[in-house]
Design a protein around this motif. Sequence first.
Motif, PDB file in Angstrom:
ATOM      1  N   ASP A 101     -22.317  -6.666  31.507  1.00  7.56           N
ATOM      2  CA  ASP A 101     -21.873  -5.348  31.953  1.00  7.56           C
ATOM      3  C   ASP A 101     -20.354  -5.194  31.877  1.00  7.56           C
ATOM      4  O   ASP A 101     -19.838  -4.081  32.029  1.00  7.56           O
ATOM      5  N   LEU A 102     -19.650  -6.289  31.668  1.00  3.53           N
ATOM      6  CA  LEU A 102     -18.197  -6.223  31.538  1.00  3.53           C
ATOM      7  C   LEU A 102     -17.812  -5.767  30.129  1.00  3.53           C
ATOM      8  O   LEU A 102     -18.622  -5.855  29.196  1.00  3.53           O
ATOM      9  N   PRO A 103     -16.570  -5.301  29.941  1.00  4.89           N
ATOM     10  CA  PRO A 103     -16.097  -5.005  28.577  1.00  4.89           C
ATOM     11  C   PRO A 103     -16.226  -6.247  27.695  1.00  4.89           C
ATOM     12  O   PRO A 103     -16.020  -7.374  28.162  1.00  4.89           O
ATOM     13  N   ILE A 119     -13.247 -13.500  26.703  1.00  2.10           N
ATOM     14  CA  ILE A 119     -12.150 -14.279  27.285  1.00  2.10           C
ATOM     15  C   ILE A 119     -12.668 -15.195  28.391  1.00  2.10           C
ATOM     16  O   ILE A 119     -12.338 -16.391  28.437  1.00  2.10           O
ATOM     17  N   ILE A 120     -13.492 -14.669  29.274  1.00  2.00           N
ATOM     18  CA  ILE A 120     -14.010 -15.462  30.397  1.00  2.00           C
ATOM     19  C   ILE A 120     -14.827 -16.641  29.895  1.00  2.00           C
ATOM     20  O   ILE A 120     -14.626 -17.792  30.309  1.00  2.00           O
ATOM     21  N   ILE A 121     -15.768 -16.373  28.980  1.00  5.31           N
ATOM     22  CA  ILE A 121     -16.633 -17.450  28.482  1.00  5.31           C
ATOM     23  C   ILE A 121     -15.821 -18.485  27.716  1.00  5.31           C
ATOM     24  O   ILE A 121     -16.025 -19.698  27.881  1.00  5.31           O
ATOM     25  N   ALA A 122     -14.893 -18.029  26.880  1.00  4.30           N
ATOM     26  CA  ALA A 122     -14.089 -18.956  26.081  1.00  4.30           C
ATOM     27  C   ALA A 122     -13.253 -19.873  26.968  1.00  4.30           C
ATOM     28  O   ALA A 122     -13.176 -21.087  26.731  1.00  4.30           O
ATOM     29  N   VAL A 123     -12.619 -19.319  28.003  1.00  2.00           N
ATOM     30  CA  VAL A 123     -11.782 -20.120  28.904  1.00  2.00           C
ATOM     31  C   VAL A 123     -12.647 -21.118  29.683  1.00  2.00           C
ATOM     32  O   VAL A 123     -12.305 -22.302  29.801  1.00  2.00           O
ATOM     33  N   LEU A 124     -13.778 -20.655  30.221  1.00  2.00           N
ATOM     34  CA  LEU A 124     -14.665 -21.556  30.964  1.00  2.00           C
ATOM     35  C   LEU A 124     -15.220 -22.640  30.049  1.00  2.00           C
ATOM     36  O   LEU A 124     -15.355 -23.802  30.455  1.00  2.00           O
ATOM     37  N   TRP A 125     -15.538 -22.279  28.838  1.00  2.01           N
ATOM     38  CA  TRP A 125     -16.051 -23.231  27.848  1.00  2.01           C
ATOM     39  C   TRP A 125     -14.998 -24.283  27.518  1.00  2.01           C
ATOM     40  O   TRP A 125     -15.290 -25.477  27.410  1.00  2.01           O
TER      41      TRP A 125
END
Length: 232
Positions: free
Chosen positions: A128-130, A136-142
């Motif tokens: 539901d996010l842009p 960005i969130i997934i890449a950083v957490l990954w």
Amino acid sequence: MKERKRFGGIIVFYAIAILLRFLAVKTSLFDFTDNQFIQILLRGIGPAIGAFVSAKLFNIPLNLSLKGKYSNVLLPLLVFWILPVILIGTVSYIQQGQFPFVLLFTVLIYGLLEEIGWRGFLQEQLKDLPKLQTVIIIAVLWFIWHLNFEFTTSNMIFLGILFLGTWGIGKVYSNNYSLLAVAGFHSLNNFFRNGLHQTELILIAVLLIIWIGFIIIYGTNSKKINPNQIDS
């Protein structure tokens, strides 16, 4: 309440993923076997375990599918798993006189375990996010999950690759929802444990061309047959 449950689910998912990754690569806790293939899988099992535990604890539905929108599981299995194993294995046999069948399938299963978490769970929770924010969130957490914290040139390049991978694999998942397909894309770099040289880059390019072409052609034909059918 829904947002709180989703946030809590993501926290639990990531905590488990990080913990199991740390135990696998930074401690000797998982050194109970000398089997290199089991050791490889243990390093990547965290995201899958985290996804299943979080889904159970927070009653979050997991709509996981090996085949996704494809008519049967055999199709993505042949295109995204059997094809790279045959192609890479044949080249390896010609160059080195060995066919690393077990290793190649282990790498694919490793990719599948990760993708259950990163795409099957986390991307769905953030959908539901842009799109840029999700990437960005997934890449950083990954990136953090890999436990590479040194600010070296190679790590910064790796972070860039993860951004591209998060975007590209995320689009593949959104297109067909097939875990077999995204596991194949995920495994492209992991197939080559001795680095990327001319032959490896050619193999990656060939597979990407075949896979992307297949996705486009299959998607076009599916719309012609039944444009209103969505099978996730």
